[in-house]
Design a protein around this motif. Structure first.
Motif, PDB file in Angstrom:
ATOM      1  N   ASP B  92       0.821  -1.209   0.000  1.00  0.00           N
ATOM      2  CA  ASP B  92       0.000   0.000   0.000  1.00  0.00           C
ATOM      3  C   ASP B  92       0.859   1.265   0.000  1.00  0.00           C
ATOM      4  O   ASP B  92       0.525   2.268  -0.632  1.00  0.00           O
ATOM      5  N   GLU B  95       2.259   1.776  -3.504  1.00  0.00           N
ATOM      6  CA  GLU B  95       1.211   2.336  -4.372  1.00  0.00           C
ATOM      7  C   GLU B  95       1.083   3.832  -4.124  1.00  0.00           C
ATOM      8  O   GLU B  95       0.985   4.628  -5.045  1.00  0.00           O
ATOM      9  N   VAL B 151      -5.671   4.054  -2.424  1.00  0.00           N
ATOM     10  CA  VAL B 151      -6.470   3.466  -1.351  1.00  0.00           C
ATOM     11  C   VAL B 151      -7.537   2.532  -1.888  1.00  0.00           C
ATOM     12  O   VAL B 151      -8.004   1.637  -1.202  1.00  0.00           O
TER      13      VAL B 151
END
Lengths: 430, 152
Positions: B92, B95, B151
């Motif tokens: 995450d 990203e 997200v």
């Protein structure tokens, strides 16, 4: 996971300190002339100090060092949490209300850091790391406050004195001894929000006899005028004998006597005897290192739980000050609570013997969640409000949590300022 | 006109906020610390040039520009996979790092000033020389893009 949380993880808050002298060097702004002047002045002072008897008084005049409190190194999170817990656990009116987030390291004493935090009422809390500490919640009417303890080092015990000076005009702090000796003590004057001086010292070996014992401390202004004098009890601590008599063996704690109260929760069982002895059992080794205790509701301004005698090692403890039956017992984790707390806001084990204790545990958990949330919220811009009910009214926002008892706790904020709450005795340090 | 004491006070009281902003822009703490030092040195040298506006906003602008200059010199601003992040960084965060790097400069810098420097909308507007409404709209767009890319 929100974008804000990810951004926080992407670039965590740095812990480094800047180097202003390096900035000046890069800007080619030299401090050399000023440094030379300071060095020359210091050299003159040193010569005067050691050589000329006429300058003997100078020793008294160099006692104060002004420190910009906000420039001091922030205390570790562990210590900030201790100051936070100190204020959160105390009943209303007795809590020192230390502003834990502003705890700073102000010096070192005997190999330990000295921490100071301002309080909301204008006082301060201090701690010599893992040794001793104290609080003056408000600025006291007497401008000098002393704390003392005994430190054992290299087989000898010595009196340690830590003091706080609130008189802004104080320029000198002097230790006074029964034989008439006077010893100037270096002290730090910490700028606002503390706005007070702090000092610490060990009474030297030559003042451990009755005739030369330490009496107290006096604070004087620059002209020598006495601002305050604080006496201790005058006890002198002679060196420990080489072969001290062995201490008598402690009496074993008796077993709980009948009639007993029995209860259990989360793998912890407790038996409380009529003789005021509580016996805890658990198979969880982590809980054996936690804080154990029982409480009884008493009337002291308002109803507060009164705990007694945490025994971190033994399973059997004497509840001094409590007369069974008790209202409840609990085992509290030693690392405190944070928000959001993945382990919840209850103690590790809560054993209620009365409906009132059950209500207390439920209400305390809800109020603790809200209190910790507000504490966190006021220091962070973007906080998820999981589990918290939010209601906006004009420029104020009310955050609330419903307890299992049905009671709703709320805190109202205007911006980041708390303008109302009903947390009562559960209120911690926002 | 800024004076040395006021600039020193800003440095001493808010060093970590300046450093965090610079880390966000530059990508490494060492280079960021150098950028902050250089920015404050520049602020000291050019302090007489400040005629109007707040000293704080001016210094924030100097630090931001120094960090951007540093990045340009290193020819990489918020790299997609900086060396220290390559090993063991959660998916995450990777990203997000890519999504932040893909934002237009203005959005990225506005986001950094808000999140890492902890400046208000008015202060950001003064630092970047734009209207307050522009700051709000830019932040909204940045958050929207990050939510979509990182997200989701």
């Amino acid at each position: 996971v929100s974008v804000d949380e990810l951004l926080d993880r992407l670039v965590p808050e740095p812990t480094a300190f800047g180097d202003w002298d390096d900035v000046l060097g890069r800007a080619r702004i030299s401090k050399r002339p000023q440094r030379l002047l300071v060095a020359a002045a210091l050299a003159l002072l040193v010569i005067a100090f050691f050589v000329s008897p006429a300058f003997g008084l100078l020793r008294d005049l160099i006692g104060r060092t002004d420190v910009t409190f906000s420039h001091s190194q922030p205390a570790p999170t562990r210590v900030q949490r201790e100051f936070f817990d100190l204020s959160r656990r105390g009943p209303k009116g007795l809590s020192p209300q230390a502003i834990a987030s502003q705890t700073r390291v102000v010096g070192r004493f005997a190999g330990r850091d000295v921490y100071v935090a301002p309080t909301r009422q204008g006082g301060l809390c201090w701690q010599v790391e893992r040794f001793m500490g104290g609080c003056d919640t408000e600025r006291p009417s007497t401008p000098l406050s002393l704390g003392t303890s005994v430190m054992v080092r290299k087989g000898e015990r010595a009196r340690v004195v830590v003091g706080v000076v609130f008189a802004r005009r104080a320029q000198r702090v002097v230790a006074e001894y029964a034989d008439g000796a006077r010893e100037p003590i270096r002290f730090l004057w910490l700028s606002k929000p503390v706005d007070a001086g702090i000092f610490w010292f060990t009474v030297p070996p030559e003042h451990r006899t009755t005739a030369s014992r330490f009496l107290g401390v006096a604070a004087r202004d620059g002209s020598g005028k006495l601002l305050a004098r604080q006496w201790l009890d005058g006890t002198a601590y002679p060196p420990i004998a080489p072969h001290p008599r062995p201490l008598p063996k402690p009496r074993p704690t008796p077993a709980p006597t009948t009639p007993v109260q029995r209860g259990s929760a989360n793998g912890v069982t407790v038996v409380v005897g009529a003789n005021g002895v509580a016996e805890f059992h658990t198979s969880d080794p982590k809980l054996r290192r936690s804080a154990w205790g029982c409480f009884q509701f008493m009337q002291y301004h308002r109803v507060v739980p009164f705990g007694a005698n945490f025994g971190p090692h033994g399973s059997r403890i004497e509840l001094w000050g409590l007369t069974p039956p008790v209202d409840g017992c609990e085992v509290e984790r030693g690392n405190g609570h944070v928000w959001p707390d993945p382990q919840g806001y209850h103690a590790a084990a809560e054993i209620a013997f009365t409906p009132r204790a059950r209500r207390y545990f439920a209400d305390r958990a809800a109020a603790r969640e809200l209190s910790l949330f507000v504490h966190w919220f006021r220091r962070h811009d973007h906080v998820p409000t999981t589990g918290i009910t939010v209601a906006a009214h004009g420029d104020t926002t009310t955050y609330s949590v419903r307890s299992r008892t049905g009671k709703v706790f709320h805190v109202t904020l205007q911006g980041r300022k708390v303008v109302g709450d009903n947390l009562g005795p559960f209120k911690g340090q926002f | 006109m800024g004076d040395v004491a006021a600039i020193e006070d800003l440095y001493r009281t808010q060093y970590r906020r300046f450093l965090r902003l610079a880390i966000a822009v530059v990508g490494s703490e060492e280079a960021a610390a150098d950028a902050v030092q250089e920015a404050f040195a520049r602020a000291l040298r050019e302090r007489h040039a400040l005629r109007e506006g707040s000293l704080g906003a001016w210094v924030w602008r100097v630090v931001l520009n120094a960090a951007i200059d540093q990045t340009r010199r290193a020819a990489r601003e918020v790299p997609a996979d900086p060396p220290e992040a390559a090993a063991g960084e959660p998916e995450d965060l990777r990203e997000l790092r890519r999504a932040v790097a893909a934002l237009p400069d203005r959005q990225r810098h506005t986001l950094f000033l808000r999140h890492y420097a902890d400046l208000s909308y008015d202060e950001i507007a003064e630092v970047l020389g734009v209207a307050r409404g522009t700051v709000a709209a830019t932040l909204h767009q940045a958050h929207k893009a990050l939510r979509k890319e990182a997200v989701a």
